[in-house]
Design a protein around this motif. Structure first.
Motif, PDB file in Angstrom:
ATOM      1  N   LEU A  32     -12.564  19.877  24.780  1.00  0.00           N
ATOM      2  CA  LEU A  32     -12.462  19.590  23.500  1.00  0.00           C
ATOM      3  C   LEU A  32     -13.457  18.170  22.796  1.00  0.00           C
ATOM      4  O   LEU A  32     -14.348  18.720  22.004  1.00  0.00           O
ATOM      5  N   LEU A  33     -14.393  18.397  23.917  1.00  0.00           N
ATOM      6  CA  LEU A  33     -15.614  17.759  23.223  1.00  0.00           C
ATOM      7  C   LEU A  33     -16.550  18.557  23.125  1.00  0.00           C
ATOM      8  O   LEU A  33     -17.055  18.215  22.360  1.00  0.00           O
ATOM      9  N   ARG A  34     -16.408  19.828  23.795  1.00  0.00           N
ATOM     10  CA  ARG A  34     -17.043  20.375  23.514  1.00  0.00           C
ATOM     11  C   ARG A  34     -17.252  21.335  22.032  1.00  0.00           C
ATOM     12  O   ARG A  34     -18.137  22.182  22.085  1.00  0.00           O
ATOM     13  N   ALA A  35     -15.830  21.768  21.900  1.00  0.00           N
ATOM     14  CA  ALA A  35     -15.236  22.373  20.180  1.00  0.00           C
ATOM     15  C   ALA A  35     -15.986  21.101  19.536  1.00  0.00           C
ATOM     16  O   ALA A  35     -16.671  21.640  18.359  1.00  0.00           O
ATOM     17  N   LEU A  36     -15.881  19.720  19.614  1.00  0.00           N
ATOM     18  CA  LEU A  36     -16.252  18.639  17.927  1.00  0.00           C
ATOM     19  C   LEU A  36     -17.134  18.693  18.259  1.00  0.00           C
ATOM     20  O   LEU A  36     -19.157  19.321  17.462  1.00  0.00           O
ATOM     21  N   ASP A  37     -18.438  18.655  19.298  1.00  0.00           N
ATOM     22  CA  ASP A  37     -19.530  19.466  19.242  1.00  0.00           C
ATOM     23  C   ASP A  37     -20.415  20.383  18.763  1.00  0.00           C
ATOM     24  O   ASP A  37     -21.280  20.474  18.228  1.00  0.00           O
ATOM     25  N   ALA A  38     -19.832  21.466  19.539  1.00  0.00           N
ATOM     26  CA  ALA A  38     -20.048  22.879  18.504  1.00  0.00           C
ATOM     27  C   ALA A  38     -19.218  22.643  17.324  1.00  0.00           C
ATOM     28  O   ALA A  38     -20.562  23.699  16.132  1.00  0.00           O
ATOM     29  N   LEU A  39     -18.791  22.175  16.598  1.00  0.00           N
ATOM     30  CA  LEU A  39     -18.494  22.098  14.948  1.00  0.00           C
ATOM     31  C   LEU A  39     -19.581  21.063  14.970  1.00  0.00           C
ATOM     32  O   LEU A  39     -20.230  21.663  13.378  1.00  0.00           O
TER      33      LEU A  39
ATOM     34  N   PRO B 124      -9.901  26.014  25.932  1.00  0.00           N
ATOM     35  CA  PRO B 124      -8.906  25.720  25.584  1.00  0.00           C
ATOM     36  C   PRO B 124      -8.510  24.137  25.106  1.00  0.00           C
ATOM     37  O   PRO B 124      -8.410  23.024  25.688  1.00  0.00           O
ATOM     38  N   PHE B 125      -9.107  23.523  24.083  1.00  0.00           N
ATOM     39  CA  PHE B 125      -9.707  22.370  24.002  1.00  0.00           C
ATOM     40  C   PHE B 125      -8.114  21.467  23.578  1.00  0.00           C
ATOM     41  O   PHE B 125      -8.050  20.558  23.379  1.00  0.00           O
ATOM     42  N   GLY B 126      -6.982  22.622  23.587  1.00  0.00           N
ATOM     43  CA  GLY B 126      -5.733  21.618  23.254  1.00  0.00           C
ATOM     44  C   GLY B 126      -4.996  20.964  24.644  1.00  0.00           C
ATOM     45  O   GLY B 126      -3.922  20.257  24.302  1.00  0.00           O
ATOM     46  N   ARG B 127      -5.469  21.844  25.789  1.00  0.00           N
ATOM     47  CA  ARG B 127      -5.484  20.817  27.058  1.00  0.00           C
ATOM     48  C   ARG B 127      -6.335  20.635  28.154  1.00  0.00           C
ATOM     49  O   ARG B 127      -6.411  19.957  28.747  1.00  0.00           O
TER      50      ARG B 127
ATOM     51  N   LYS C 198     -12.467   9.553  16.554  1.00  0.00           N
ATOM     52  CA  LYS C 198     -11.373   9.746  17.266  1.00  0.00           C
ATOM     53  C   LYS C 198     -11.505  10.951  17.964  1.00  0.00           C
ATOM     54  O   LYS C 198     -10.792  10.439  19.502  1.00  0.00           O
ATOM     55  N   VAL C 199     -11.601  11.787  17.736  1.00  0.00           N
ATOM     56  CA  VAL C 199     -11.462  13.131  19.124  1.00  0.00           C
ATOM     57  C   VAL C 199     -12.403  12.492  20.535  1.00  0.00           C
ATOM     58  O   VAL C 199     -12.168  12.774  21.444  1.00  0.00           O
ATOM     59  N   ARG C 200     -13.691  11.310  19.924  1.00  0.00           N
ATOM     60  CA  ARG C 200     -14.208  11.034  21.609  1.00  0.00           C
ATOM     61  C   ARG C 200     -13.502   9.529  22.004  1.00  0.00           C
ATOM     62  O   ARG C 200     -13.724   9.098  22.670  1.00  0.00           O
ATOM     63  N   ASP C 201     -12.030   8.925  20.959  1.00  0.00           N
ATOM     64  CA  ASP C 201     -11.835   7.944  21.747  1.00  0.00           C
ATOM     65  C   ASP C 201     -10.701   8.155  22.595  1.00  0.00           C
ATOM     66  O   ASP C 201      -9.724   8.331  22.378  1.00  0.00           O
ATOM     67  N   THR C 202     -11.007   8.033  23.943  1.00  0.00           N
ATOM     68  CA  THR C 202     -10.606   8.438  24.855  1.00  0.00           C
ATOM     69  C   THR C 202      -9.208   7.075  25.348  1.00  0.00           C
ATOM     70  O   THR C 202      -8.200   7.691  25.550  1.00  0.00           O
ATOM     71  N   THR C 203      -8.692   6.188  24.289  1.00  0.00           N
ATOM     72  CA  THR C 203      -8.140   5.084  24.496  1.00  0.00           C
ATOM     73  C   THR C 203      -6.660   6.079  23.292  1.00  0.00           C
ATOM     74  O   THR C 203      -6.022   5.247  23.212  1.00  0.00           O
TER      75      THR C 203
ATOM     76  N   ARG D  27      -5.817  12.576  19.920  1.00  0.00           N
ATOM     77  CA  ARG D  27      -7.332  13.200  19.639  1.00  0.00           C
ATOM     78  C   ARG D  27      -7.480  14.886  19.369  1.00  0.00           C
ATOM     79  O   ARG D  27      -8.492  15.589  18.445  1.00  0.00           O
ATOM     80  N   VAL D  28      -6.225  15.934  19.143  1.00  0.00           N
ATOM     81  CA  VAL D  28      -6.875  17.070  18.946  1.00  0.00           C
ATOM     82  C   VAL D  28      -6.358  16.846  17.545  1.00  0.00           C
ATOM     83  O   VAL D  28      -6.987  18.268  16.623  1.00  0.00           O
ATOM     84  N   SER D  29      -5.730  16.174  16.731  1.00  0.00           N
ATOM     85  CA  SER D  29      -5.183  16.770  15.531  1.00  0.00           C
ATOM     86  C   SER D  29      -6.321  16.207  14.612  1.00  0.00           C
ATOM     87  O   SER D  29      -6.237  16.528  13.842  1.00  0.00           O
ATOM     88  N   ALA D  30      -6.939  14.973  15.326  1.00  0.00           N
ATOM     89  CA  ALA D  30      -8.152  14.898  15.005  1.00  0.00           C
ATOM     90  C   ALA D  30      -9.549  15.774  14.522  1.00  0.00           C
ATOM     91  O   ALA D  30      -9.925  16.242  14.452  1.00  0.00           O
TER      92      ALA D  30
END
Length: 207
Positions: free
Chosen positions: A57-64, A49-52, A9-14, A20-23
């Protein structure tokens, strides 16, 4: 819902950006090696600042994901080691073989940096309340926190001995909550102080 579903869901641009931030926050609920809020804060330090920001956001997900995959590899290695030990008749783990599957005790991939970030985060938010009322143990622990943040992690031999004594006493108190004012509240206070001590230990070992 699984970590993988939330990650997709984080990666889902639709999806709307807020969802996505919530995911991502849901992913952190499932893997939070330095605590939920400190993990989110550390991801922002790592990724931006992945919130905006989409790229952040994608870097944060990849790091996690990278940290979580390293932790899962450690869990698999521990399971294989225990299987070998059992085949040789050693049924119980040794005290020097902590089970990483119970809880990821540090940030895999950057344990020292994450521990220092968590210490700074706790000092700004929860630590002042945990140190009240002051006593020699909480005062010594606070000295260790300050020393760790000043040095970037390493402690002197005397500071390590001080930290070890704090951990021993806090564990003793945690096991006897009825003896301390506050009952169960005291138990959770000592638990949180032990979490802070663990960050100091991790930062010192990494340093």
């Amino acid at each position: 819902m699984s970590f993988g579903v939330h990650a997709r869901k984080v990666r889902d641009t639709t999806l709307p950006y807020g969802r996505r931030v919530s995911a991502l926050r849901s992913c952190v609920q499932l893997y939070r090696p330095i605590g939920f809020h400190a993990t989110l804060s550390f991801l922002e330090e790592l990724a931006g600042p992945f919130g905006r920001d989409e790229a952040a956001l994608l870097r944060a997900l990849d790091a996690l994901i990278e940290s979580r995959e390293a932790w899962k590899a450690d869990v698999r290695a521990y399971a294989a080691m225990r299987a070998r030990a059992k085949r040789h008749g050693r049924r119980g783990p040794r005290p020097t073989d902590p089970d990483p599957g119970r809880f990821p005790g540090h940030w895999y991939g950057a344990p020292g940096r994450a521990a220092l970030h968590a210490l700074e985060f706790w000092r700004r938010s929860r630590l002042p309340a945990l140190l009240e009322p002051p006593d020699p143990v909480t005062e010594d622990l606070n000295l260790c926190v300050d020393a760790s943040l000043r040095s970037g992690g390493p402690l002197t031999g005397e500071q390590r001995r001080m930290l070890d004594a704090c951990v021993t006493e806090l564990r003793r108190r945690q096991e006897e909550p009825g003896r301390w004012p506050g009952g169960q509240a005291a138990y959770f206070r000592f638990r949180d102080l032990l979490t802070v001590a663990r960050f100091v230990q991790t930062a010192a070992e990494a340093g």
